[in-house]
Design a protein around this motif. Sequence first.
Motif, PDB file in Angstrom:
ATOM      1  N   UNK A 105       4.069  54.180 -41.080  1.00  0.00           N
ATOM      2  CA  UNK A 105       4.719  53.420 -40.005  1.00  0.00           C
ATOM      3  C   UNK A 105       4.813  54.284 -38.746  1.00  0.00           C
ATOM      4  N   UNK A 106       4.852  53.619 -37.604  1.00  0.00           N
ATOM      5  CA  UNK A 106       5.012  54.321 -36.347  1.00  0.00           C
ATOM      6  C   UNK A 106       6.338  53.964 -35.708  1.00  0.00           C
ATOM      7  N   UNK A 107       6.777  54.809 -34.766  1.00  0.00           N
ATOM      8  CA  UNK A 107       7.982  54.517 -33.998  1.00  0.00           C
ATOM      9  C   UNK A 107       7.696  54.757 -32.513  1.00  0.00           C
ATOM     10  N   UNK A 108       8.336  53.920 -31.676  1.00  0.00           N
ATOM     11  CA  UNK A 108       8.121  54.035 -30.228  1.00  0.00           C
ATOM     12  C   UNK A 108       9.470  53.960 -29.518  1.00  0.00           C
ATOM     13  N   UNK A 109       9.638  54.797 -28.503  1.00  0.00           N
ATOM     14  CA  UNK A 109      10.872  54.769 -27.730  1.00  0.00           C
ATOM     15  C   UNK A 109      10.627  54.030 -26.408  1.00  0.00           C
ATOM     16  N   UNK A 110      11.245  52.868 -26.273  1.00  0.00           N
ATOM     17  CA  UNK A 110      11.078  52.074 -25.046  1.00  0.00           C
ATOM     18  C   UNK A 110      11.779  52.701 -23.850  1.00  0.00           C
ATOM     19  N   UNK A 111      12.615  53.711 -24.105  1.00  0.00           N
ATOM     20  CA  UNK A 111      13.358  54.331 -23.033  1.00  0.00           C
ATOM     21  C   UNK A 111      12.590  55.487 -22.383  1.00  0.00           C
ATOM     22  N   UNK A 112      11.918  56.325 -23.216  1.00  0.00           N
ATOM     23  CA  UNK A 112      11.232  57.491 -22.626  1.00  0.00           C
ATOM     24  C   UNK A 112       9.733  57.522 -22.898  1.00  0.00           C
ATOM     25  N   UNK A 113       9.204  56.572 -23.704  1.00  0.00           N
ATOM     26  CA  UNK A 113       7.754  56.495 -23.926  1.00  0.00           C
ATOM     27  C   UNK A 113       7.247  57.474 -24.962  1.00  0.00           C
ATOM     28  N   UNK A 114       8.122  58.106 -25.730  1.00  0.00           N
ATOM     29  CA  UNK A 114       7.625  58.995 -26.782  1.00  0.00           C
ATOM     30  C   UNK A 114       7.403  58.190 -28.061  1.00  0.00           C
ATOM     31  N   UNK A 115       6.646  58.757 -28.968  1.00  0.00           N
ATOM     32  CA  UNK A 115       6.323  58.043 -30.204  1.00  0.00           C
ATOM     33  C   UNK A 115       6.344  59.011 -31.377  1.00  0.00           C
ATOM     34  N   UNK A 116       6.381  58.451 -32.573  1.00  0.00           N
ATOM     35  CA  UNK A 116       6.292  59.263 -33.785  1.00  0.00           C
ATOM     36  C   UNK A 116       5.653  58.436 -34.877  1.00  0.00           C
ATOM     37  N   UNK A 117       5.402  59.046 -36.004  1.00  0.00           N
ATOM     38  CA  UNK A 117       4.850  58.287 -37.131  1.00  0.00           C
ATOM     39  C   UNK A 117       5.145  59.020 -38.431  1.00  0.00           C
ATOM     40  N   UNK A 118       5.194  58.268 -39.522  1.00  0.00           N
ATOM     41  CA  UNK A 118       5.444  58.857 -40.840  1.00  0.00           C
ATOM     42  C   UNK A 118       4.441  58.282 -41.818  1.00  0.00           C
ATOM     43  N   UNK A 119       3.678  59.183 -42.440  1.00  0.00           N
ATOM     44  CA  UNK A 119       2.646  58.755 -43.391  1.00  0.00           C
ATOM     45  C   UNK A 119       3.232  58.582 -44.778  1.00  0.00           C
ATOM     46  N   UNK A 120       2.602  57.715 -45.570  1.00  0.00           N
ATOM     47  CA  UNK A 120       2.979  57.575 -46.976  1.00  0.00           C
ATOM     48  C   UNK A 120       3.237  56.124 -47.327  1.00  0.00           C
ATOM     49  N   UNK A 121       3.488  55.869 -48.617  1.00  0.00           N
ATOM     50  CA  UNK A 121       3.658  54.490 -49.090  1.00  0.00           C
ATOM     51  C   UNK A 121       5.031  53.954 -48.673  1.00  0.00           C
ATOM     52  N   UNK A 122       6.069  54.772 -48.830  1.00  0.00           N
ATOM     53  CA  UNK A 122       7.422  54.350 -48.443  1.00  0.00           C
ATOM     54  C   UNK A 122       8.059  55.478 -47.650  1.00  0.00           C
ATOM     55  N   UNK A 123       7.538  55.768 -46.463  1.00  0.00           N
ATOM     56  CA  UNK A 123       8.017  56.946 -45.721  1.00  0.00           C
ATOM     57  C   UNK A 123       9.395  56.728 -45.103  1.00  0.00           C
ATOM     58  N   UNK A 124      10.096  57.839 -44.910  1.00  0.00           N
ATOM     59  CA  UNK A 124      11.375  57.803 -44.196  1.00  0.00           C
ATOM     60  C   UNK A 124      11.051  58.105 -42.741  1.00  0.00           C
ATOM     61  N   UNK A 125      11.588  57.317 -41.814  1.00  0.00           N
ATOM     62  CA  UNK A 125      11.340  57.659 -40.411  1.00  0.00           C
ATOM     63  C   UNK A 125      12.613  57.586 -39.602  1.00  0.00           C
ATOM     64  N   UNK A 126      12.576  58.267 -38.472  1.00  0.00           N
ATOM     65  CA  UNK A 126      13.768  58.389 -37.627  1.00  0.00           C
ATOM     66  C   UNK A 126      14.168  57.053 -37.016  1.00  0.00           C
ATOM     67  N   UNK A 127      15.475  56.860 -36.818  1.00  0.00           N
ATOM     68  CA  UNK A 127      15.981  55.647 -36.170  1.00  0.00           C
ATOM     69  C   UNK A 127      16.190  55.879 -34.666  1.00  0.00           C
ATOM     70  N   UNK A 128      16.506  57.149 -34.332  1.00  0.00           N
ATOM     71  CA  UNK A 128      16.821  57.467 -32.923  1.00  0.00           C
ATOM     72  C   UNK A 128      15.795  58.447 -32.365  1.00  0.00           C
ATOM     73  N   UNK A 129      15.502  58.311 -31.086  1.00  0.00           N
ATOM     74  CA  UNK A 129      14.489  59.152 -30.432  1.00  0.00           C
ATOM     75  C   UNK A 129      14.973  60.608 -30.365  1.00  0.00           C
ATOM     76  N   UNK A 130      14.122  61.545 -30.802  1.00  0.00           N
ATOM     77  CA  UNK A 130      14.547  62.950 -30.776  1.00  0.00           C
ATOM     78  C   UNK A 130      14.495  63.497 -29.349  1.00  0.00           C
ATOM     79  N   UNK A 131      13.857  62.779 -28.429  1.00  0.00           N
ATOM     80  CA  UNK A 131      13.796  63.235 -27.032  1.00  0.00           C
ATOM     81  C   UNK A 131      14.993  62.750 -26.215  1.00  0.00           C
TER      82      UNK A 131
END
Length: 371
Positions: free
Chosen positions: A230-256
């Motif tokens: 899954x991927x993640x996108x921050x509509x506030x600052x334009x940064x993105x992230x992603x987590x690989x795997x079948x059931x990955x854990x990903x961040x809820x809040x932008x680290x930037x």
Amino acid sequence: MQNDYMIVKEGGHSIALENGVFYNPKMKGLRDISVAFLKAAGAGGTTLLDSTSATGIRGIRYSDSGVAGLTFLDISEKASENTKRNVKRNNLEGISRVFNKSIQEFAHTREKFDIIDLDPFGSPMPYMNDIMKLSKGGTIMMVTATDTAVLCGAHPKACIKSYDSRPLHNELCKEVGIRILMGYAIRIAAKFNFGVDVLMVLSDMHYMRIFYRIRAGAENAVASMKEGGFGTYCNSCGSFGYSKGIAPVFQQACSNCGKRLEAFGPLYLGRLYDKRITGKILENLEDGNARKIIEVINDELDIPFFYNIPKITKLRRVGSASPAGIMSALGNAGHRCSPTQFSHSSIKTAAGIKAVEKALRSAKDFRLRAR
Ligand SMILES: C[S@@+](CC[C@H](N)C(=O)[O-])C[C@H]1O[C@@H](n2cnc3c(N)ncnc32)[C@H](O)[C@@H]1O
């Protein structure tokens, strides 16, 4: 047939276009790339299925890559008759078979092909199961999608229904869309105990196209599934992230910037290009738009997603900056970066949003305002 057809020349072949049979001259560049791709991938002596032949132009042009057997399918009787006449016109009867059958019907034969081209109207999704029945370990698949509005998130519900995936409707949408399509193809292949090696993807005009090789075996199927996530996108600052795997854990809040992230996927997050093949494609492409696309791909950093410079500056309410200037500043700071086929005003870099902001400041001497 006098007056009921016209003749076009493409790639040294003469093709009759008969009334009521589909032909799009704008797709010539993609056909040029596909022929060059097959030459680069070593198609000599292989069997090829042109599963949606229309006039037969693709299969006929693919004969230039040295394929030993051509099979053409089309559900339309007119198209199959047109293909038969074009096969004869190009002296390919000795290596060709033409069937007026649907992919679904032909799939019952379980015949196996070395190369399969699927170029339907709209989404390839309804045919993906059936073309797997005609594949084996080593089969090269070339699959077109023209439902790009769906894959790019203009109709999110349609994407969720068709591709089991939540799209993203912003500047990243073309890459996200093509990775959603690739992820879907991988999940279908896995049901048949096949893994997938991604060889190349293309996004241009109104189409997306994926090129991949099937690898037999349950282990390969699971390994390919693990390249999703899954991927993640921050509509506030334009940064993105992603987590690989079948059931990955990903961040809820932008680290930037700390704002809530938008999640998208599942989608394929692995390598998009086999650079040995894309490098060789250039040997077989003349100057022109098709060649320019492959040149960009060949130099593109093969990592997920990118920074769109107009979007990054707009979110920070600073004036415009050129992607070339940002790339030069990133390069001076020791970071690798490249343009991307998915957006001319964007750059790929693994350096992260803070490094891009720093490059923006040094490139334009901007004071980034607090958000
Ligand atoms: C976009 S056109 C193919 C264009 C062609 N590959 C080219 O490069 O010019 C799609 C073709 O798929 C055919 N088609 C639609 N449904 C099909 C099916 N279920 N099985 C096989 N062919 C089908 C249509 O009749 C049409 O000729």
